[in-house]
Write a protein that holds these residues in place. Structure first.
Motif, PDB file in Angstrom:
ATOM      1  N   GLN A 196       0.863  -1.182   0.000  1.00 39.81           N
ATOM      2  CA  GLN A 196       0.000   0.000   0.000  1.00 39.81           C
ATOM      3  C   GLN A 196       0.901   1.235   0.000  1.00 39.81           C
ATOM      4  N   PRO A 197       0.701   2.160  -0.911  1.00 38.79           N
ATOM      5  CA  PRO A 197       1.522   3.368  -0.920  1.00 38.79           C
ATOM      6  C   PRO A 197       1.192   4.236   0.296  1.00 38.79           C
ATOM      7  N   THR A 198       2.188   4.939   0.773  1.00 41.73           N
ATOM      8  CA  THR A 198       2.000   5.853   1.891  1.00 41.73           C
ATOM      9  C   THR A 198       1.818   7.268   1.350  1.00 41.73           C
ATOM     10  N   ALA A 199       1.402   8.162   2.237  1.00 40.05           N
ATOM     11  CA  ALA A 199       1.279   9.571   1.850  1.00 40.05           C
ATOM     12  C   ALA A 199       2.629  10.101   1.382  1.00 40.05           C
ATOM     13  N   GLU A 200       3.693   9.694   2.049  1.00 37.35           N
ATOM     14  CA  GLU A 200       5.045  10.128   1.646  1.00 37.35           C
ATOM     15  C   GLU A 200       5.359   9.643   0.238  1.00 37.35           C
ATOM     16  N   ASP A 201       5.017   8.401  -0.081  1.00 34.81           N
ATOM     17  CA  ASP A 201       5.241   7.873  -1.433  1.00 34.81           C
ATOM     18  C   ASP A 201       4.541   8.738  -2.483  1.00 34.81           C
ATOM     19  N   LEU A 202       3.299   9.095  -2.204  1.00 34.26           N
ATOM     20  CA  LEU A 202       2.522   9.884  -3.163  1.00 34.26           C
ATOM     21  C   LEU A 202       3.098  11.280  -3.339  1.00 34.26           C
ATOM     22  N   VAL A 203       3.514  11.909  -2.249  1.00 29.62           N
ATOM     23  CA  VAL A 203       4.120  13.249  -2.341  1.00 29.62           C
ATOM     24  C   VAL A 203       5.373  13.183  -3.198  1.00 29.62           C
ATOM     25  N   LEU A 204       6.241  12.213  -2.923  1.00 34.27           N
ATOM     26  CA  LEU A 204       7.494  12.110  -3.678  1.00 34.27           C
ATOM     27  C   LEU A 204       7.243  11.748  -5.137  1.00 34.27           C
ATOM     28  N   ALA A 205       6.285  10.865  -5.405  1.00 37.11           N
ATOM     29  CA  ALA A 205       5.965  10.489  -6.786  1.00 37.11           C
ATOM     30  C   ALA A 205       5.415  11.665  -7.578  1.00 37.11           C
ATOM     31  N   SER A 206       4.796  12.611  -6.887  1.00 41.58           N
ATOM     32  CA  SER A 206       4.239  13.770  -7.577  1.00 41.58           C
ATOM     33  C   SER A 206       5.264  14.893  -7.741  1.00 41.58           C
ATOM     34  N   GLY A 207       6.480  14.677  -7.221  1.00 37.70           N
ATOM     35  CA  GLY A 207       7.551  15.661  -7.382  1.00 37.70           C
ATOM     36  C   GLY A 207       7.461  16.831  -6.422  1.00 37.70           C
ATOM     37  N   ARG A 208       6.687  16.686  -5.373  1.00 40.03           N
ATOM     38  CA  ARG A 208       6.526  17.774  -4.404  1.00 40.03           C
ATOM     39  C   ARG A 208       7.453  17.572  -3.210  1.00 40.03           C
ATOM     40  N   ASP A 209       7.654  18.645  -2.460  1.00 41.49           N
ATOM     41  CA  ASP A 209       8.433  18.568  -1.226  1.00 41.49           C
ATOM     42  C   ASP A 209       7.564  17.988  -0.119  1.00 41.49           C
ATOM     43  N   LEU A 210       8.212  17.290   0.817  1.00 39.18           N
ATOM     44  CA  LEU A 210       7.496  16.757   1.971  1.00 39.18           C
ATOM     45  C   LEU A 210       7.249  17.872   2.977  1.00 39.18           C
ATOM     46  N   THR A 211       6.014  18.272   3.105  1.00 40.22           N
ATOM     47  CA  THR A 211       5.603  19.287   4.076  1.00 40.22           C
ATOM     48  C   THR A 211       4.317  18.778   4.730  1.00 40.22           C
ATOM     49  N   PRO A 212       3.935  19.341   5.854  1.00 38.51           N
ATOM     50  CA  PRO A 212       2.657  18.926   6.446  1.00 38.51           C
ATOM     51  C   PRO A 212       1.481  19.107   5.483  1.00 38.51           C
ATOM     52  N   GLN A 213       1.521  20.152   4.682  1.00 36.98           N
ATOM     53  CA  GLN A 213       0.426  20.416   3.741  1.00 36.98           C
ATOM     54  C   GLN A 213       0.382  19.375   2.618  1.00 36.98           C
ATOM     55  N   THR A 214       1.532  19.030   2.062  1.00 32.72           N
ATOM     56  CA  THR A 214       1.526  18.045   0.975  1.00 32.72           C
ATOM     57  C   THR A 214       1.226  16.646   1.493  1.00 32.72           C
TER      58      THR A 214
END
Length: 72
Positions: free
Chosen positions: A33-51
């Motif tokens: 199961q992908p994690t929220a972190e996986d999805l943020v990184l796959a979308s090319g965004r920085d890891l922040t509380p908002q993303t």
């Protein structure tokens, strides 16, 4: 015993200062199961509380397809 170098799938020269991920570390994650972190990184965004919150909402709404849409 001689140690063989790690296998890497590189068909072109790698520019100096860049690195290549060894094949043993690459995986599709198709059974995980992908994690929220996986999805943020796959979308090319920085890891922040908002993303991370954005990713949690996307995963809750779309499930695994949320990350599958962003990967080649």
């Amino acid at each position: 015993m001689s140690e063989e170098p790690e296998s890497v799938s590189v068909t072109t020269a790698v520019p100096e200062g860049q690195w290549v991920t060894p094949d043993r570390l690459l995986h599709t994650g198709g059974s995980d199961q992908p994690t929220a972190e996986d999805l943020v990184l796959a979308s090319g965004r920085d890891l922040t509380p908002q993303t991370l919150e954005w990713a949690r909402r996307k995963l809750a709404a779309e499930g695994r397809s949320a990350i599958d849409k962003r990967l080649p």
